[in-house]
Enzyme design. Structure first.
Site, PDB file in Angstrom:
ATOM      1  N   GLU A   9       0.806  -1.220   0.000  1.00  0.00           N
ATOM      2  CA  GLU A   9       0.000   0.000   0.000  1.00  0.00           C
ATOM      3  C   GLU A   9       0.845   1.278   0.000  1.00  0.00           C
ATOM      4  OE1 GLU A   9      -3.881  -1.968   2.226  1.00  0.00           O
ATOM      5  OE2 GLU A   9      -2.341  -1.026   3.442  1.00  0.00           O
TER       6      GLU A   9
ATOM      7  N   ASP B 112     -11.482  -7.699  -2.017  1.00  0.00           N
ATOM      8  CA  ASP B 112     -12.295  -8.912  -1.861  1.00  0.00           C
ATOM      9  C   ASP B 112     -13.694  -8.501  -1.441  1.00  0.00           C
ATOM     10  OD1 ASP B 112     -12.487  -9.186   1.319  1.00  0.00           O
ATOM     11  OD2 ASP B 112     -10.487  -8.493   0.818  1.00  0.00           O
TER      12      ASP B 112
HETATM   13  N1  SAH Z   1      -0.765  -9.022   4.802  1.00  0.00           N
HETATM   14  C1  SAH Z   1      -1.282 -10.103   5.601  1.00  0.00           C
HETATM   15  C2  SAH Z   1      -2.543  -9.782   6.407  1.00  0.00           C
HETATM   16  C3  SAH Z   1      -3.454  -8.774   5.837  1.00  0.00           C
HETATM   17  S1  SAH Z   1      -4.861  -8.514   6.833  1.00  0.00           S
HETATM   18  C4  SAH Z   1      -1.503 -11.333   4.740  1.00  0.00           C
HETATM   19  O1  SAH Z   1      -1.441 -11.249   3.517  1.00  0.00           O
HETATM   20  O2  SAH Z   1      -1.714 -12.388   5.295  1.00  0.00           O
HETATM   21  C5  SAH Z   1      -5.878  -7.637   5.716  1.00  0.00           C
HETATM   22  C6  SAH Z   1      -5.545  -6.186   5.438  1.00  0.00           C
HETATM   23  O3  SAH Z   1      -6.334  -5.742   4.352  1.00  0.00           O
HETATM   24  C7  SAH Z   1      -5.852  -5.251   6.589  1.00  0.00           C
HETATM   25  O4  SAH Z   1      -4.912  -4.207   6.602  1.00  0.00           O
HETATM   26  C8  SAH Z   1      -7.287  -4.749   6.284  1.00  0.00           C
HETATM   27  O5  SAH Z   1      -7.418  -3.379   6.531  1.00  0.00           O
HETATM   28  C9  SAH Z   1      -7.497  -5.032   4.794  1.00  0.00           C
HETATM   29  N2  SAH Z   1      -8.623  -5.919   4.417  1.00  0.00           N
HETATM   30  C10 SAH Z   1      -8.842  -6.336   3.144  1.00  0.00           C
HETATM   31  N3  SAH Z   1      -9.903  -7.161   3.085  1.00  0.00           N
HETATM   32  C11 SAH Z   1     -10.381  -7.283   4.345  1.00  0.00           C
HETATM   33  C12 SAH Z   1     -11.463  -8.047   4.922  1.00  0.00           C
HETATM   34  N4  SAH Z   1     -12.231  -8.831   4.181  1.00  0.00           N
HETATM   35  N5  SAH Z   1     -11.664  -7.947   6.256  1.00  0.00           N
HETATM   36  C13 SAH Z   1     -10.869  -7.159   7.020  1.00  0.00           C
HETATM   37  N6  SAH Z   1      -9.820  -6.447   6.521  1.00  0.00           N
HETATM   38  C14 SAH Z   1      -9.572  -6.485   5.207  1.00  0.00           C
END
Ligand code: SAH
Length: 234
Positions: free
Chosen positions: A17, A202
């Site tokens: 980001e 998503d």
């Molecule tokens: N980078 C890590 C975890 C990301 S958590 C990984 O790939 O495993 C998700 C991040 O995207 C958070 O910063 C949140 O703000 C955002 N996000 C995107 N979709 C989301 C969802 N369905 N629910 C909650 N947060 C979401």
């Protein structure tokens, strides 16, 4: 447009980001506070300070306060989120009109879900001027693919249609993520204007983890383009 903001704080939760800020900001200084790295510099001639907060509300709150202490006069958040409004598709943009913590829940004590006890405000309004700037940038870059709305934040990655329906219907959320309302609350406590700009990675449903992995990169680029366009007109 006349210049309103002289020093702009920009936060992204994840490396993707803020990757493009690393590329385009002319850097003048870097400092570390509470384990988070802050970069000072200029973007299109405007002073900026940006950082990667990390995921979740505590990280977002701490780095928002550090940015404010470092003299920023507004805070922009760029990132991805899960869609709650059924009209939204992956890649679409949401501009915050307000942010609320959906996981703040003292309902056994008689409070409405999302309401912070002993506090007048729990839904923190975004700055109308910043919302308008973001809206104009979206009209230019992503016509018909954006909406304004309430953003719901919680320390949960939402991946269930039932939860989506609940958050949309009960709390009137447009999209859900994990940082916005924390940043918004800290901004409100300091009387600093903010706006959150989220690209949908998503639909917060059973496929969210797959879509999230696939679309985060492109959605992050979209959010960044909006910030970049806004900065040129602030
Ligand atoms: N980078 C890590 C975890 C990301 S958590 C990984 O790939 O495993 C998700 C991040 O995207 C958070 O910063 C949140 O703000 C955002 N996000 C995107 N979709 C989301 C969802 N369905 N629910 C909650 N947060 C979401």
């Amino acid at each position: 447009m006349t210049k309103i903001y002289s020093r702009v704080g920009i936060i992204g939760a994840m490396a993707e980001e803020i990757e493009l800020l690393h590329e385009y900001v002319e850097k003048s200084n870097v400092f570390v506070k509470a384990g988070i790295t802050y970069v000072e510099g200029t973007l299109h001639g405007r002073e900026v300070v940006f950082c990667r907060s990390g995921v979740g509300k505590v990280n977002a709150a701490v780095c928002t306060q550090v940015l404010i202490d470092a003299g920023v006069d507004c805070v922009l958040f760029t990132g991805v989120a899960g869609a709650l409004d059924p009209k939204l598709n992956i890649g679409d943009i949401v501009i915050s009109t307000s942010c609320l913590q959906h996981d703040m829940d003292c309902s056994p004590l008689g409070y409405a879900r999302g309401q912070i006890p002993f506090q007048e405000t729990s839904e923190f309004l975004a700055d109308p001027k910043l919302v308008e700037l973001a809206f104009k940038a979206c009209n230019l870059l992503f016509p018909d693919r954006h909406m304004k709305g309430k953003i719901l934040s919680g320390d949960q990655f939402v991946a269930s249609r039932d939860v989506v329906r609940q958050l949309h219907e009960e709390l009137n959320g447009t999209c859900t993520e994990m940082e916005g309302a924390a940043l918004a609350q800290v901004c409100a406590m300091n009387d600093i204007p903010y706006v959150v700009i989220r690209s949908m990675s998503d639909k917060a449903d059973g496929s969210a983890h797959v879509n999230f992995a696939e679309f985060t990169a492109v959605a992050s680029v979209n959010s960044h383009r909006i910030i970049d366009e806004m900065i040129q007109h602030m």
